[in-house]
Design an enzyme around this catalytic site. Sequence first.
Site, mmCIF file in Angstrom:
data_model
loop_
_atom_site.group_PDB
_atom_site.id
_atom_site.type_symbol
_atom_site.label_atom_id
_atom_site.label_comp_id
_atom_site.label_asym_id
_atom_site.label_seq_id
_atom_site.Cartn_x
_atom_site.Cartn_y
_atom_site.Cartn_z
ATOM 1 N N SER A 188 0.975 -1.176 -0.004
ATOM 2 C CA SER A 188 -0.140 -0.007 0.002
ATOM 3 C C SER A 188 0.935 1.190 0.061
ATOM 4 O O SER A 188 1.849 1.493 -0.870
ATOM 5 C CB SER A 188 -0.893 -0.029 1.166
ATOM 6 O OG SER A 188 -1.959 1.231 1.146
ATOM 7 N N GLN A 189 0.750 2.170 0.906
ATOM 8 C CA GLN A 189 1.556 3.205 1.150
ATOM 9 C C GLN A 189 3.214 2.906 1.124
ATOM 10 O O GLN A 189 4.020 3.171 0.635
ATOM 11 C CB GLN A 189 1.464 3.932 2.405
ATOM 12 C CG GLN A 189 2.459 5.115 2.539
ATOM 13 C CD GLN A 189 2.279 5.676 3.695
ATOM 14 O OE1 GLN A 189 1.701 6.874 4.208
ATOM 15 N NE2 GLN A 189 2.856 5.343 4.969
ATOM 16 N N ASP A 274 -9.950 -4.415 -5.269
ATOM 17 C CA ASP A 274 -9.186 -3.301 -4.252
ATOM 18 C C ASP A 274 -9.831 -2.097 -4.372
ATOM 19 O O ASP A 274 -10.080 -1.511 -5.430
ATOM 20 C CB ASP A 274 -7.844 -3.161 -4.527
ATOM 21 C CG ASP A 274 -7.119 -2.383 -3.590
ATOM 22 O OD1 ASP A 274 -7.825 -1.636 -2.524
ATOM 23 O OD2 ASP A 274 -5.604 -2.593 -3.344
ATOM 24 N N HIS A 304 -7.924 -4.937 -0.675
ATOM 25 C CA HIS A 304 -6.587 -4.441 -0.665
ATOM 26 C C HIS A 304 -5.646 -5.027 0.423
ATOM 27 O O HIS A 304 -4.442 -4.725 0.434
ATOM 28 C CB HIS A 304 -6.769 -2.931 0.412
ATOM 29 C CG HIS A 304 -5.635 -2.013 0.112
ATOM 30 N ND1 HIS A 304 -4.934 -1.870 -0.953
ATOM 31 C CD2 HIS A 304 -5.010 -1.408 1.030
ATOM 32 C CE1 HIS A 304 -4.045 -0.944 -0.562
ATOM 33 N NE2 HIS A 304 -4.020 -0.567 0.703
#
Length: 323
Positions: A188-189, A274, A304
């Site tokens: 993710s990030q 997602d 996600h």
Amino acid sequence: MGVAQTDLPLDDLRTFRPAVAEPADFDEFWQRTLAESRALRTPPTLVPAVTPITEIIVEDLTFAGFGGEPIRAWVTRPRGHTPHPAVVEYIGYNGGRGIPGERLAWAAAGYVHVLMDTRGQGSGWGTGGDTPDPHGSDAAVPGFMTRGIADPDTYFYRRVFTDAALLIDTVCDFDFVDAGRVSVTGGSQGGGITLAAAALNPHVRTAMPDVPFLCHFRRSVELTPGNPYQEVERYLAVHRDRVENVFATLSYFDGVNFARRITAPALFSVALMDETVLPSSVFAAYNLCGSADRSIEVYAFNGHEGGLTAQWLRQTAWLAARL
């Protein structure tokens, strides 16, 4: 779990190569940014962590990141000083490095694992973070996506991406790390930070971004149904006259523009259900990635969370073939 087909059909995703805005001074901006912070670099500190774990070494690292500011990380590694390959990991949105010894898998597999704290974050999930971000912001939506967004020099992710790139310098200096075998990863990030670090630091040998956030900002802000991208949407709903200014700032931090500059082998992953990171934004970075050795794992029925441990097993096999 998301809803079926949150984005384009898979066949269309595989050929999706959008025109993503790139500033003319993108490279100069990042060269200047890194040079300014490297000039303020101080020696790192590495001390034993307080933990009941005895069979694997766990250490508390503090290194100089953006502006020479102290950034924390955990170093978890096999016993002994024989140089090992290293995996540097970056964390998902508003998570922190947590408690020492929480993540042992990479060290148990024979790697030096370095888990970077994300400055200012660490209170959204997990077991906390330890690194402040001493910089303020002008008007912003709660969260991190719009902090300093009026100017690339003040944007939050300028500091985070610089921290990530400078951590590689520190890791390569450790005598227990084989500096020719340093990999970066994150979900993710953390996946978005992985793309930036792999593009900004030539010492990165391989990159493994999972369901990477912070890619194709324009499409992501306009179409993603949930946070964190909705922070930018809410900001622009109030600051109606700043739309082009905001997207001009974000273009300096777009994972697609970093991916174009990656030449190291890269293993991506994407989840087709997602609702946090659009699959098309991941494929935009993957399809435009500059690496001649790149592949992507597709999780058709996942949200996600992506591939979780199944993806880690793929990563270990992929790394073994390249390192």
